[in-house]
Design a protein around this motif. Sequence first.
Motif, PDB file in Angstrom:
ATOM      1  N   TYR A   3      36.184  37.220  34.806  1.00 16.04           N
ATOM      2  CA  TYR A   3      34.758  37.275  34.476  1.00 16.04           C
ATOM      3  C   TYR A   3      34.503  38.268  33.342  1.00 16.04           C
ATOM      4  O   TYR A   3      33.650  38.031  32.482  1.00 16.04           O
ATOM      5  CB  TYR A   3      33.947  37.663  35.708  1.00 16.04           C
ATOM      6  N   GLU A   4      35.258  39.369  33.344  1.00 14.54           N
ATOM      7  CA  GLU A   4      35.216  40.334  32.241  1.00 14.54           C
ATOM      8  C   GLU A   4      36.611  40.903  32.055  1.00 14.54           C
ATOM      9  O   GLU A   4      37.315  41.172  33.025  1.00 14.54           O
ATOM     10  CB  GLU A   4      34.251  41.493  32.535  1.00 14.54           C
ATOM     11  N   ASN A   5      36.997  41.084  30.795  1.00 13.43           N
ATOM     12  CA  ASN A   5      38.269  41.741  30.492  1.00 13.43           C
ATOM     13  C   ASN A   5      38.160  42.400  29.126  1.00 13.43           C
ATOM     14  O   ASN A   5      38.365  41.767  28.096  1.00 13.43           O
ATOM     15  CB  ASN A   5      39.428  40.749  30.506  1.00 13.43           C
ATOM     16  N   ASP A   6      37.799  43.689  29.147  1.00 13.63           N
ATOM     17  CA  ASP A   6      37.696  44.465  27.906  1.00 13.63           C
ATOM     18  C   ASP A   6      38.957  45.287  27.655  1.00 13.63           C
ATOM     19  O   ASP A   6      38.984  46.108  26.735  1.00 13.63           O
ATOM     20  CB  ASP A   6      36.494  45.421  27.972  1.00 13.63           C
ATOM     21  N   SER A   7      39.982  45.092  28.472  1.00 14.28           N
ATOM     22  CA  SER A   7      41.199  45.899  28.352  1.00 14.28           C
ATOM     23  C   SER A   7      41.988  45.510  27.108  1.00 14.28           C
ATOM     24  O   SER A   7      41.653  44.539  26.413  1.00 14.28           O
ATOM     25  CB  SER A   7      42.086  45.717  29.589  1.00 14.28           C
TER      26      SER A   7
ATOM     27  N   ALA B 241      50.770  37.947  39.340  1.00 15.91           N
ATOM     28  CA  ALA B 241      51.618  36.973  40.035  1.00 15.91           C
ATOM     29  C   ALA B 241      52.901  37.607  40.548  1.00 15.91           C
ATOM     30  O   ALA B 241      53.463  37.143  41.552  1.00 15.91           O
ATOM     31  CB  ALA B 241      51.943  35.809  39.101  1.00 15.91           C
ATOM     32  N   LEU B 242      53.364  38.660  39.884  1.00 16.22           N
ATOM     33  CA  LEU B 242      54.630  39.279  40.260  1.00 16.22           C
ATOM     34  C   LEU B 242      54.464  40.417  41.268  1.00 16.22           C
ATOM     35  O   LEU B 242      55.447  41.063  41.635  1.00 16.22           O
ATOM     36  CB  LEU B 242      55.352  39.789  39.009  1.00 16.22           C
TER      37      LEU B 242
ATOM     38  N   ASP C 101      44.202  38.052  28.966  1.00 16.69           N
ATOM     39  CA  ASP C 101      44.066  37.526  30.328  1.00 16.69           C
ATOM     40  C   ASP C 101      45.417  37.058  30.869  1.00 16.69           C
ATOM     41  O   ASP C 101      45.754  37.303  32.032  1.00 16.69           O
ATOM     42  CB  ASP C 101      43.085  36.343  30.352  1.00 16.69           C
ATOM     43  N   GLU C 102      46.188  36.364  30.018  1.00 16.33           N
ATOM     44  CA  GLU C 102      47.457  35.784  30.467  1.00 16.33           C
ATOM     45  C   GLU C 102      48.460  36.855  30.900  1.00 16.33           C
ATOM     46  O   GLU C 102      49.226  36.657  31.851  1.00 16.33           O
ATOM     47  CB  GLU C 102      48.079  34.934  29.350  1.00 16.33           C
ATOM     48  N   ILE C 103      48.458  37.996  30.211  1.00 21.19           N
ATOM     49  CA  ILE C 103      49.397  39.066  30.553  1.00 21.19           C
ATOM     50  C   ILE C 103      49.024  39.679  31.907  1.00 21.19           C
ATOM     51  O   ILE C 103      49.890  39.920  32.760  1.00 21.19           O
ATOM     52  CB  ILE C 103      49.420  40.151  29.459  1.00 21.19           C
TER      53      ILE C 103
END
Length: 261
Positions: free
Chosen positions: A50-54, A66-67, A58-60
């Motif tokens: 929903y938010e990703n300012d990092s 997942a791990l 997103d994929e990383i």
Amino acid sequence: MRKMQIKILEKRENAIRFVLEGVDVAFANALRRTIIGEVPTFAVDEVEFYENDSALFDEIIAHRLALIPLTTPSDRFELDALELDEYTVTLSLEAEGPAIIYSGDLKSDDPDVKPVTPDIPIVKLAEGQRLVFNAYAKLGRGKDHAKWQPGFAYYKYLTKMHVSKEVPNWEKIKELATRKKLPIEENENELIVTTLTSFYLPREFDQYLGDKIKEEVVPNTFVFTVESNGELPVEEIVALALKILMRKSDKFINELHKLAE
């Protein structure tokens, strides 16, 4: 062939080592492959951001999520079944920097399915950066993706190393075996070391290999090591793998009977 037997050599919190007797190499390898590829665990399979300012895409972040090993309650699911439950667990996060986001910051809607350890770093947020997502975990198998592997499994042939006492400094080999706590037999002519673990001789003895130093493979006997990521107790991983092998064998036999009718 003798009846299959298992003798535990060592048991730690997330690892077990045992001798498997009375089976051939095909079965030993089938057990190894079943442990790695067929025993199911929970893992994050999809992430909705929903938010990703990092600083990370997103994929990383999704890959890192997942791990992260997730506890898998075996008492609630038929993990030895050939078809898996479709149950989904949501792990949510809403955070703002400055902060380092760890696996322990994930909020699970199922208290039985959560990160095995809270100390796995996911991403660092600078001041004012926000990260909001829902991660959806489900049961899966290692044969479909490594994130579902419950751990590692490997084996070696059990061997006996026969060392003639004609070998100069053969006492050095005895000392090395004693240090590694390997079983030792000794008679008038030779020293016999049972290699429950890998046992490498110093290079000074290379010239005697195959002559005065011979390695005998113990038939139908293997030393297994199984290590768990923490999703399941290590002894349960082995037990589930054996049950899955049995179910697959029963299914195969039933299909053969149908063809014969």
